[in-house]
Design a protein around this motif. Structure first.
Motif, PDB file in Angstrom:
ATOM      1  N   ALA A   6     -14.277  26.032  35.892  1.00  0.00           N
ATOM      2  CA  ALA A   6     -13.605  26.076  34.589  1.00  0.00           C
ATOM      3  C   ALA A   6     -14.514  25.536  33.485  1.00  0.00           C
ATOM      4  N   ALA A   7     -15.246  24.481  33.772  1.00  0.00           N
ATOM      5  CA  ALA A   7     -16.172  23.924  32.776  1.00  0.00           C
ATOM      6  C   ALA A   7     -17.271  24.925  32.442  1.00  0.00           C
ATOM      7  N   GLY A   8     -17.850  25.542  33.475  1.00  0.00           N
ATOM      8  CA  GLY A   8     -18.908  26.515  33.252  1.00  0.00           C
ATOM      9  C   GLY A   8     -18.429  27.739  32.501  1.00  0.00           C
ATOM     10  N   ARG A   9     -17.196  28.165  32.795  1.00  0.00           N
ATOM     11  CA  ARG A   9     -16.640  29.337  32.115  1.00  0.00           C
ATOM     12  C   ARG A   9     -16.387  29.034  30.635  1.00  0.00           C
ATOM     13  N   ALA A  10     -15.857  27.841  30.342  1.00  0.00           N
ATOM     14  CA  ALA A  10     -15.642  27.455  28.942  1.00  0.00           C
ATOM     15  C   ALA A  10     -16.980  27.352  28.214  1.00  0.00           C
ATOM     16  N   PHE A  11     -17.979  26.772  28.871  1.00  0.00           N
ATOM     17  CA  PHE A  11     -19.316  26.673  28.286  1.00  0.00           C
ATOM     18  C   PHE A  11     -19.839  28.056  27.927  1.00  0.00           C
ATOM     19  N   ALA A  12     -19.799  28.978  28.884  1.00  0.00           N
ATOM     20  CA  ALA A  12     -20.368  30.310  28.667  1.00  0.00           C
ATOM     21  C   ALA A  12     -19.687  31.024  27.507  1.00  0.00           C
ATOM     22  N   ALA A  13     -18.369  30.903  27.409  1.00  0.00           N
ATOM     23  CA  ALA A  13     -17.638  31.580  26.343  1.00  0.00           C
ATOM     24  C   ALA A  13     -18.062  31.068  24.973  1.00  0.00           C
ATOM     25  N   GLU A  14     -18.099  29.748  24.803  1.00  0.00           N
ATOM     26  CA  GLU A  14     -18.436  29.185  23.495  1.00  0.00           C
ATOM     27  C   GLU A  14     -19.936  29.280  23.209  1.00  0.00           C
ATOM     28  N   PHE A  15     -20.748  29.245  24.236  1.00  0.00           N
ATOM     29  CA  PHE A  15     -22.198  29.362  24.051  1.00  0.00           C
ATOM     30  C   PHE A  15     -22.587  30.774  23.620  1.00  0.00           C
ATOM     31  N   LEU A  16     -22.003  31.779  24.281  1.00  0.00           N
ATOM     32  CA  LEU A  16     -22.365  33.168  23.976  1.00  0.00           C
ATOM     33  C   LEU A  16     -21.629  33.726  22.767  1.00  0.00           C
ATOM     34  N   ALA A  17     -20.365  33.338  22.598  1.00  0.00           N
ATOM     35  CA  ALA A  17     -19.526  33.890  21.527  1.00  0.00           C
ATOM     36  C   ALA A  17     -18.790  32.764  20.823  1.00  0.00           C
ATOM     37  N   PRO A  18     -19.470  32.028  19.958  1.00  0.00           N
ATOM     38  CA  PRO A  18     -18.843  30.864  19.297  1.00  0.00           C
ATOM     39  C   PRO A  18     -17.583  31.247  18.535  1.00  0.00           C
TER      40      PRO A  18
END
Length: 418
Positions: free
Chosen positions: A363-375
């Motif tokens: 869940a942490a990695g998925r949240a990171f990827a979403a905000e990192f790639l598509a702020p």
């Protein structure tokens, strides 16, 4: 989460263990009595139950309760003819979440009222469930029934909890299996996984392998762990995540999504990315992190990526999704999730990136990827310019669902990054 039991001495149950453990049970969740219910025109603050069936079930399911990552349990699962509130709980690898839901029974007509929740640490979750078990076993001992199936099982669970055997037991439990009665082939798979992964990464790896070719999956992981080349190495990632860890600010929320969102913004700052800057592909992201010829790993089911520490930095192996239309966005998102795992959990341990939804690291990695790639700020800016979800997704090279979930979670992101 607290409980109290007032034992009753005049029960007439046929089974000795049940007869000895009839009592008035009260449960408090977040300060609210969740055993309060309406029965006819009366309002009662407790339920009268034989607790042996409940604690016998909890003791036998202990490793499944604390091993499962995408599975919810309810106290009603363990009721043996008695009426219990719908108190549900699940463990994500870090937090033990308990919630009470309104529910009704017919004949007799009875309705539990409460709807509240509480997030506990693992230690507090274990203390609550373990307290129910030990209180009931103490009552059985006092009534001359020290030897019973719950006591035997609980003694074995306690012995495993005090040793490294607990990791094997929890991994078996993640598959819904009894670790003390498991087929040799499955035991071998878990033991092989223990040679690669430790603690939470082990549980998350095994938990998502229930319906795949496990021998092929662990063989793929072992091959990736042996590779010494540089085609999977992100040479500049280790110093960046170490710096992020040193600069990390404490935050009241330890929720996985909160950690992921915060580290994503910190990573974008560390890479000096402009607010609107996007990555067209996983290759472009890998180049930004120090790789000149990053490649995909062979296809395998049961894992999206493997993050591991190499002699000269962090290596990430992204399983190939082939030539399907959505493959490029999946490869980019998988790489961003692996980067997020390193940013959120910078210790030098191997970790899987897979399809589990509620597991803490996933869940942490998925949240990171979403905000990192598509702020979210850029998404909202584009929405204000009348760009639709698919146009925005194409701009950031992510799936439309990522944009949808970013908008859905905008309040969470603001809360995490405040």
């Amino acid at each position: 989460m607290k409980h109290s039991i007032e034992w009753l001495d005049d029960a007439e149950n046929a089974v000795p263990e049940e007869r000895a453990t009839v009592g008035d049970l009260r449960l408090w969740l977040n300060g609210q009595n969740v055993t309060t219910h309406i029965s006819g025109s009366d309002l009662d603050d407790h339920v009268t139950v034989a607790l042996f069936g409940l604690v016998n079930g909890l003791a036998h399911d202990w490793w499944t309760i604390f091993g499962s990552r995408d599975r919810e349990f309810s106290l009603r699962r363990y009721r043996t003819g008695y009426l219990l509130p719908d108190v549900r709980f699940y463990f994500d690898g870090a937090a033990f979440e308990v919630s009470a839901h309104e529910c009704a029974y017919v004949d007799p007509d009875l309705r539990f009222l409460s709807g509240t929740q509480e997030v506990l640490s693992r230690a507090d979750g274990e203390a609550w469930l373990g307290g129910l078990i030990t209180d009931t076993l103490a009552r059985l001992k006092d009534r001359g029934l020290p030897t019973n199936s719950a006591a035997i099982r609980w003694e074995r669970v306690q012995s495993s909890r005090r040793s490294r055997e607990r990791f094997f037991c929890e991994a078996a439990g993640s598959l819904g299996l009894d670790p003390y009665n498991i087929a040799d082939k499955l035991a071998g798979f878990i033991e092989s996984a223990e040679l690669v992964f430790d603690d939470e990464p082990l549980i998350e790896f095994v938990s998502d392998a229930a319906n795949v070719d496990q021998a092929r999956l662990i063989g793929w992981v072992e091959r990736m762990m042996r590779i010494k080349g540089h085609q999977y190495r992100l040479a500049e990632l280790r110093p960046i995540v170490d710096q992020l860890a040193r600069n990390a600010q404490p935050h009241a929320s330890g929720q996985a999504w909160a950690i992921g969102y915060r580290r994503a913004r910190a990573m974008r700052r560390a890479l000096h990315l402009k607010p609107s800057q996007a990555f067209a592909s996983f290759i472009e992201l890998a180049e930004k992190l120090g790789s000149k010829n990053f490649t995909l790993a062979p296809k395998v089911d049961g894992i999206n990526a493997l993050r591991r520490e190499g002699a000269h930095g962090i290596n990430v192996h992204i399983r190939n999704h082939g030539e399907r239309d959505f493959a490029p966005s999946m490869h980019l998102f998988a790489l961003a999730r692996a980067v997020g795992d390193a940013a959120c959990f910078p210790s030098e341990e191997a970790a899987p990136i897979n399809s589990l939804q509620n597991a803490y690291r996933q869940a942490a990695g998925r949240a990171f990827a979403a905000e990192f790639l598509a702020p979210i700020d850029e998404i909202q800016s584009m929405r204000a310019d009348d760009k639709d979800q698919y146009t925005i997704a194409s701009t950031f090279s992510v799936a439309p669902q990522v944009v949808y979930h970013q908008l859905e979670n905008k309040k969470r992101i603001a809360q995490a990054c405040a």
